[in-house]
Design a protein around this motif. Structure first.
Motif, PDB file in Angstrom:
ATOM      1  N   GLU A  17       0.830  -1.208   0.000  1.00  0.00           N
ATOM      2  CA  GLU A  17       0.000   0.000   0.000  1.00  0.00           C
ATOM      3  C   GLU A  17       0.865   1.258   0.000  1.00  0.00           C
ATOM      4  N   LEU A  18       1.939   1.233   0.782  1.00  0.00           N
ATOM      5  CA  LEU A  18       2.816   2.400   0.866  1.00  0.00           C
ATOM      6  C   LEU A  18       3.599   2.581  -0.429  1.00  0.00           C
ATOM      7  N   ARG A  19       4.116   1.516  -0.992  1.00  0.00           N
ATOM      8  CA  ARG A  19       4.850   1.613  -2.254  1.00  0.00           C
ATOM      9  C   ARG A  19       3.937   2.081  -3.382  1.00  0.00           C
ATOM     10  N   THR A  20       2.683   1.643  -3.353  1.00  0.00           N
ATOM     11  CA  THR A  20       1.710   2.093  -4.353  1.00  0.00           C
ATOM     12  C   THR A  20       1.455   3.585  -4.230  1.00  0.00           C
ATOM     13  N   ALA A  21       1.355   4.072  -2.992  1.00  0.00           N
ATOM     14  CA  ALA A  21       1.138   5.508  -2.766  1.00  0.00           C
ATOM     15  C   ALA A  21       2.311   6.330  -3.275  1.00  0.00           C
ATOM     16  N   ILE A  22       3.527   5.812  -3.098  1.00  0.00           N
ATOM     17  CA  ILE A  22       4.709   6.530  -3.584  1.00  0.00           C
ATOM     18  C   ILE A  22       4.739   6.508  -5.112  1.00  0.00           C
ATOM     19  N   ALA A  23       4.488   5.340  -5.703  1.00  0.00           N
ATOM     20  CA  ALA A  23       4.494   5.244  -7.168  1.00  0.00           C
ATOM     21  C   ALA A  23       3.468   6.181  -7.788  1.00  0.00           C
ATOM     22  N   ALA A  24       2.355   6.422  -7.080  1.00  0.00           N
ATOM     23  CA  ALA A  24       1.299   7.296  -7.597  1.00  0.00           C
ATOM     24  C   ALA A  24       1.735   8.756  -7.679  1.00  0.00           C
ATOM     25  N   LYS A  25       2.840   9.103  -7.023  1.00  0.00           N
ATOM     26  CA  LYS A  25       3.354  10.468  -7.114  1.00  0.00           C
ATOM     27  C   LYS A  25       4.039  10.728  -8.456  1.00  0.00           C
ATOM     28  N   TYR A  26       4.294   9.670  -9.204  1.00  0.00           N
ATOM     29  CA  TYR A  26       4.966   9.765 -10.495  1.00  0.00           C
ATOM     30  C   TYR A  26       4.003   9.295 -11.586  1.00  0.00           C
ATOM     31  N   SER A  27       4.220   9.749 -12.784  1.00  0.00           N
ATOM     32  CA  SER A  27       3.312   9.373 -13.874  1.00  0.00           C
ATOM     33  C   SER A  27       3.728   8.100 -14.591  1.00  0.00           C
ATOM     34  N   SER A  28       4.997   7.693 -14.468  1.00  0.00           N
ATOM     35  CA  SER A  28       5.459   6.548 -15.258  1.00  0.00           C
ATOM     36  C   SER A  28       6.362   5.588 -14.492  1.00  0.00           C
TER      37      SER A  28
END
Length: 369
Positions: A62-73
């Protein structure tokens, strides 16, 4: 005769620790645990019932997904959570840099940007931002430096300690140079996000061979949480870094991950809180310098929490810093801590106490000079 010290030595000195006024802290106003948990209904109750079994490797999904969502690609597997950005930097240099590699470092900088490649046996090539150019690093100079084979370039945008933040035209030209050379970019973006509305560079989105480094310390006011991350689209680089991390510690402590999750879900509130603090301090500095232009000048920061005013008074800033600690209980880091001469100081402005500390500095100057 004063003694030159590194930045961490300055902060670790018992005399610095004992001062009342801390004027060079780079992180935002620290958020207390109770304050953080109060941002989300039910969070405090869930926190005290948190299980302490082995956590998920490399951090909760869940945390890694939240971080990845800060980037577009940047994909999910392109995110690696670290214990603060210090561990992230150490992992990167251990995994990617070998003896005799050539590494270009934007200076002045956070000292480990220079010390870590030195530890790895690399050739360090400074790319200096200069005060006579309002701290804007010269891209033509970088082009010349990149004419020789180079393993990596490391930058900080917004820059520590100067506050320089490149605009879109600058970033496009900068990335074009890297594209032509194929050089790895280690993009320290730990100060990005303040003031509110300032877009983060997110250079991992814009250059395949870039690693963006960020965390919750500087902009969210959570330096004690020790939560940072690396983000990249380059699978080979991230795989090498994960192999190194797996040798030491591939876990994120469950309490840290829980509190970080609360912070991410309430990041807008934290950024707004800290932007208000920062904006009040910047206004106080502008008024201070207007009154004391004979002693200080500055280039206002384009973004981030720090600035690098120039001292025009007698002596150097190392001597001034020593005197402030002894006589005024003020901790003000001199530019020698950044290997950047002896005529600047670092202001860390995202603290509620900063305007009062600035008033204490003004009182000292009026009596001592």
């Amino acid at each position: 005769m004063t003694e030159q010290r590194g930045l961490q030595e300055f902060f670790d000195d018992p005399a610095t620790i004992a001062t009342r006024h801390k004027m060079s802290a780079s992180a935002s106003e620290p958020v207390g645990q109770a304050e953080l948990l109060a941002l989300e209904p039910g969070a405090a109750e869930r926190f005290v019932t948190l299980g302490l079994d082995y956590p998920e490797r490399f951090g909760p999904s869940e945390l890694r997904t939240a971080i990845a969502a800060k980037y577009s690609s940047v994909p999910f597997d392109g995110v690696l959570i670290t214990s603060g950005l210090d561990e992230g930097l150490a992992l990167l240099f251990t995994a990617l840099i070998e003896p005799r590699d050539r590494v270009i470092v934007l200076t002045p900088c956070y000292p480990p940007h220079l010390l870590l490649p030195e530890w790895r046996g690399a050739e360090i090539v400074p790319w200096p931002a200069r005060p006579e150019n309002d701290w804007v690093p010269d891209l033509d100079e970088l082009a010349g430096l990149l004419s020789k084979p180079t393993k990596a370039v490391i930058t900080t945008f917004p820059q520590n300690p100067t506050g320089f933040m490149p605009d879109e035209a600058y970033l496009s030209a900068f990335l074009a140079l890297l594209e032509r050379s194929g050089t790895v970019l280690l993009s320290d973006e730990i100060y990005a996000g303040l003031p509110d509305g300032t877009a983060a560079p997110n250079l991992a989105d814009r250059y395949l061979k870039a690693v963006s480094l960020h965390g919750l310390s500087k902009t969210c006011g959570l330096p004690g949480l020790r939560l940072g991350w690396l983000a990249s689209r380059d699978e080979k680089m991230m795989g090498a870094v994960k192999q190194v991390k797996d040798l030491f510690n591939c876990y994120v402590p469950a309490p840290v991950a829980f509190l970080a999750g609360v912070a991410f879900r309430n990041e807008t509130k934290l950024i707004r809180r800290n932007s208000d603090i920062l904006e009040a301090s910047i206004m106080a500095v502008e008024e201070f310098i207007a009154r004391h232009g004979n002693l200080f000048s500055w280039v206002p920061p384009g973004a981030g929490t720090v600035a690098f005013p120039r001292w025009h008074g007698p002596g150097g800033t190392q001597a001034l810093s020593d005197q402030l600690v002894r006589e005024a209980s003020i901790a003000l880091a001199p530019s020698l801590c950044f290997d950047a001469g002896d005529d600047h100081v670092r202001f860390g402005m995202c603290r509620r106490s900063f305007p009062d500390s600035l008033a204490a500095l003004e009182k000292f100057l009026s009596s001592a000079l």
